[in-house]
Design an enzyme around this catalytic site. Sequence first.
Site, PDB file in Angstrom:
ATOM      1  N   ASP A 117     -32.850  -0.111 -34.967  1.00 26.22           N
ATOM      2  CA  ASP A 117     -31.902  -0.982 -35.660  1.00 26.22           C
ATOM      3  C   ASP A 117     -32.244  -1.084 -37.147  1.00 26.22           C
ATOM      4  OD1 ASP A 117     -30.673  -1.558 -33.177  1.00 26.22           O
ATOM      5  OD2 ASP A 117     -32.212  -3.053 -32.762  1.00 26.22           O
ATOM      6  N   HIS A 144     -32.131  -6.122 -28.888  1.00 24.39           N
ATOM      7  CA  HIS A 144     -31.732  -4.727 -29.074  1.00 24.39           C
ATOM      8  C   HIS A 144     -30.548  -4.415 -28.161  1.00 24.39           C
ATOM      9  CE1 HIS A 144     -32.046  -0.549 -30.207  1.00 24.39           C
ATOM     10  NE2 HIS A 144     -32.201  -0.170 -28.954  1.00 24.39           N
TER      11      HIS A 144
END
Length: 293
Positions: A117, A144
């Site tokens: 990310d 996530h």
Amino acid sequence: MSPLVSSLHLYDIANVEGVTADLSHCNTPAQVASFTGKDELAACLSPRKPGMTRDDLFSVNAGIVRHLVAAVADHAPGALVHVISNPVNSMVPIAAEVLKQKGAYDPRRLFGVTPLDVVRANAFVAARRGLPVADVDVPVVGGHAAATILPLLSKARPKAAAAAFTDEEVEELTARIRDSGTEVVEAKAGAGSATLSMAYAAARFLEASLRGLDGHDDVYECAYAQSQVVPELPFFACRVKLGRDGVEEVLGSELRGLTDYEARELEALKPKLKASIDKGIAYVQQNQEAALN
């Protein structure tokens, strides 16, 4: 390729030998060995002597993670455990519960690998701002999985990376970072998901862990780990300092001074992330009860 790696053990339920043979042709110091199936799992984890949707993935990966982590507890209880199997938000709590049952849980040594990310946020912000990507660092917190991923664009470094984003740009960039996995799936026309960027992010995080183990100072990465940064969430992704024992410090300071948008998004992701954590814990408890019965 890392000079910090002396041996690399590859494990899967099948088809490991070909990958091992391929990697062994690389002229790097790492000695590569393959291990296949449950009977060879213990040997894979023993130290070498010198010389789809994330919900769909849960049912597939939960059992695999549970068995692998149980073997880690039995054969390598002091290891750092890096969980990258999706859904990471649930898999890390599963790993923690299994380690607790085995009396081998050290929260400093268990991580969910979330730098993908960060990698995506850095790439997108650098492109938008016309900055060298190596100079850009965007902290990403939460979890996530799409709705639980929160890039803190207001905290991006250098200041030029964060400066003067309009509200529309912030929402657009946040949405793209959250949905990047879907972007890859659609670009592959359903023939696969992100693998190369995930491997890059995993290698980046593993390199950071190795530098921490090697005694380097100032090793920081974002990771999904146990913390009290958000009291109602036992696991949360944020920047951590890595050292010889894994997580040396969890840096919750980046959650102070958020913009109104970031504060609202943080509140919105909390129940979603809590549900994923609870799902993982419940899975282990249900399997334990089933085993007793």
